[in-house]
Design a protein around this motif. Structure first.
Motif, PDB file in Angstrom:
ATOM      1  N   VAL A   1      37.894  38.571  49.231  1.00  0.00           N
ATOM      2  CA  VAL A   1      38.474  38.980  47.954  1.00  0.00           C
ATOM      3  C   VAL A   1      39.958  38.623  47.968  1.00  0.00           C
ATOM      4  CG1 VAL A   1      38.885  40.911  46.393  1.00  0.00           C
ATOM      5  CG2 VAL A   1      36.806  40.870  47.795  1.00  0.00           C
ATOM      6  N   TYR A   2      40.385  37.853  46.971  1.00  0.00           N
ATOM      7  CA  TYR A   2      41.760  37.364  46.894  1.00  0.00           C
ATOM      8  C   TYR A   2      42.483  37.993  45.709  1.00  0.00           C
ATOM      9  CZ  TYR A   2      39.851  33.528  49.765  1.00  0.00           C
ATOM     10  OH  TYR A   2      39.227  32.782  50.743  1.00  0.00           O
ATOM     11  N   HIS A   3      43.720  38.375  45.945  1.00  0.00           N
ATOM     12  CA  HIS A   3      44.589  38.842  44.862  1.00  0.00           C
ATOM     13  C   HIS A   3      45.992  38.333  45.161  1.00  0.00           C
ATOM     14  CE1 HIS A   3      46.305  41.333  41.726  1.00  0.00           C
ATOM     15  NE2 HIS A   3      47.149  41.856  42.601  1.00  0.00           N
TER      16      HIS A   3
ATOM     17  N   LEU B   1      41.047  39.362  40.259  1.00  0.00           N
ATOM     18  CA  LEU B   1      40.496  39.125  41.586  1.00  0.00           C
ATOM     19  C   LEU B   1      39.737  37.798  41.610  1.00  0.00           C
ATOM     20  CD1 LEU B   1      38.969  42.638  42.403  1.00  0.00           C
ATOM     21  CD2 LEU B   1      41.055  41.665  43.388  1.00  0.00           C
TER      22      LEU B   1
ATOM     23  N   ILE C   1      36.952  35.947  43.960  1.00  0.00           N
ATOM     24  CA  ILE C   1      35.992  36.406  44.965  1.00  0.00           C
ATOM     25  C   ILE C   1      35.162  35.233  45.458  1.00  0.00           C
ATOM     26  CG2 ILE C   1      34.025  37.936  45.403  1.00  0.00           C
ATOM     27  CD1 ILE C   1      35.273  39.767  43.195  1.00  0.00           C
TER      28      ILE C   1
ATOM     29  N   ILE D   1      47.274  45.045  46.122  1.00  0.00           N
ATOM     30  CA  ILE D   1      45.844  45.347  46.140  1.00  0.00           C
ATOM     31  C   ILE D   1      45.605  46.504  47.093  1.00  0.00           C
ATOM     32  CG2 ILE D   1      45.447  43.538  47.882  1.00  0.00           C
ATOM     33  CD1 ILE D   1      42.640  43.145  46.616  1.00  0.00           C
TER      34      ILE D   1
ATOM     35  N   GLU E   1      35.408  34.960  39.373  1.00  0.00           N
ATOM     36  CA  GLU E   1      36.564  35.790  39.059  1.00  0.00           C
ATOM     37  C   GLU E   1      36.132  37.117  38.456  1.00  0.00           C
ATOM     38  OE1 GLU E   1      39.313  33.785  36.531  1.00  0.00           O
ATOM     39  OE2 GLU E   1      39.558  32.065  37.875  1.00  0.00           O
TER      40      GLU E   1
ATOM     41  N   THR F   1      43.248  46.873  41.938  1.00  0.00           N
ATOM     42  CA  THR F   1      44.473  46.171  41.575  1.00  0.00           C
ATOM     43  C   THR F   1      44.980  46.772  40.269  1.00  0.00           C
ATOM     44  OG1 THR F   1      43.324  44.499  40.240  1.00  0.00           O
ATOM     45  CG2 THR F   1      43.594  44.020  42.605  1.00  0.00           C
TER      46      THR F   1
END
Length: 264
Positions: free
Chosen positions: A133-135, A114, A116, A3, A110, A21
């Motif tokens: 924010v997650y990846h 990602l 969120i 990311i 989502e 991403t």
């Protein structure tokens, strides 16, 4: 690719953050003119036609000035909570129905690859929020325009690989500066902005010293200086046993240019 993150601009003249991403290119806020944001994206070799979504933290003009223009120009969906939509409607202008995306504060959603999470912050806006924010196994936390970071927020942002953390003003400069009293009171309130000391204190409670990136954001032009913000937070980190060169990567954002692009 993991990311990527870049702060395109941060400050009272305009805020805009960029996340990328393999599948998504997202802006968080768009508080400059559409033309300025296009130029900042170009400076990091990103074409504005490739932006998939815009997330909005709150309705203040330095966060939404170019949001409507970009959405209309490139057919980009805008994600904001209901109260923010109501409050920014006149500012951003007419938006196509399919680009109006209403989210709920303190809920997950989502966007492509990602995940969120939005969380409530403390600012004098309708319903201001920050974002985690997650990846994959990487987490980025965006927390600006808040006058207070309570324990709930600290728990939510802890464990991030990158923190965009407000470090708005130096307390002494604000007190002795030329702003009228009511404005000084607003800025220093729990619904205003974090001082350098408060940023340092918050970071000392959430960082583990495992190489996290910390970008100090929303520095006041009148009541702060980059060197003062950096040194204040650095000293706080060192007091709590962390070295800003060995244990964390401490850096600054800018009002008029993009940071480097961080790949996590």
């Amino acid at each position: 690719m993991g990311i990527k993150f870049c702060s395109l601009s941060s400050g009272s003249s305009g805020n805009c953050q960029y996340i990328e991403t393999d599948r998504m290119k997202v802006l968080i806020d768009g508080g400059l003119s559409g033309k300025k944001i296009e130029g900042l994206l170009s400076s990091i070799d990103v074409c504005p036609t490739t932006i998939d979504s815009i997330l909005v933290t709150h309705e203040h003009i330095d966060h939404v000035r170019g949001v409507g223009v970009l959405s209309r120009r490139y057919d980009i969906p805008i994600y904001a909570n209901e109260n923010t939509w109501i409050s920014m409607e006149k500012t951003i202008g007419e938006i196509k129905g399919h680009n109006i995306k209403v989210i709920e504060s303190n809920k997950d959603f989502e966007l492509g690859d990602l995940d969120i999470h939005s969380f409530e912050i403390f600012h004098d806006a309708a319903e201001p929020i920050g974002f985690c924010v997650y990846h994959n196994n990487t987490k980025i936390s965006i927390i600006t325009d808040t006058g207070w970071v309570n324990d709930s927020i600290k728990r939510k942002i802890k464990g991030s690989s990158l923190y965009l953390m407000e470090s708005n003003h130096d307390v002494k400069m604000l007190k002795e500066g030329k702003y009228p009293w009511y404005l000084k009171k607003r800025i220093s309130s729990t619904n205003g902005h974090l001082s350098n000391l408060e940023a340092g204190q918050t970071l000392s409670e959430v960082l583990s010293g495992n190489g996290e990136i910390v970008l100090l954001a929303h520095l006041s032009k009148e009541n702060n200086r980059p060197a003062i913000a950096y040194d204040t937070v650095r000293k706080y980190m060192e007091y709590y046993g962390m070295n800003v060169h060995r244990d964390i990567a401490l850096d600054l954002t800018y009002r008029d240019k993009a940071t480097k692009v961080y790949t996590l």
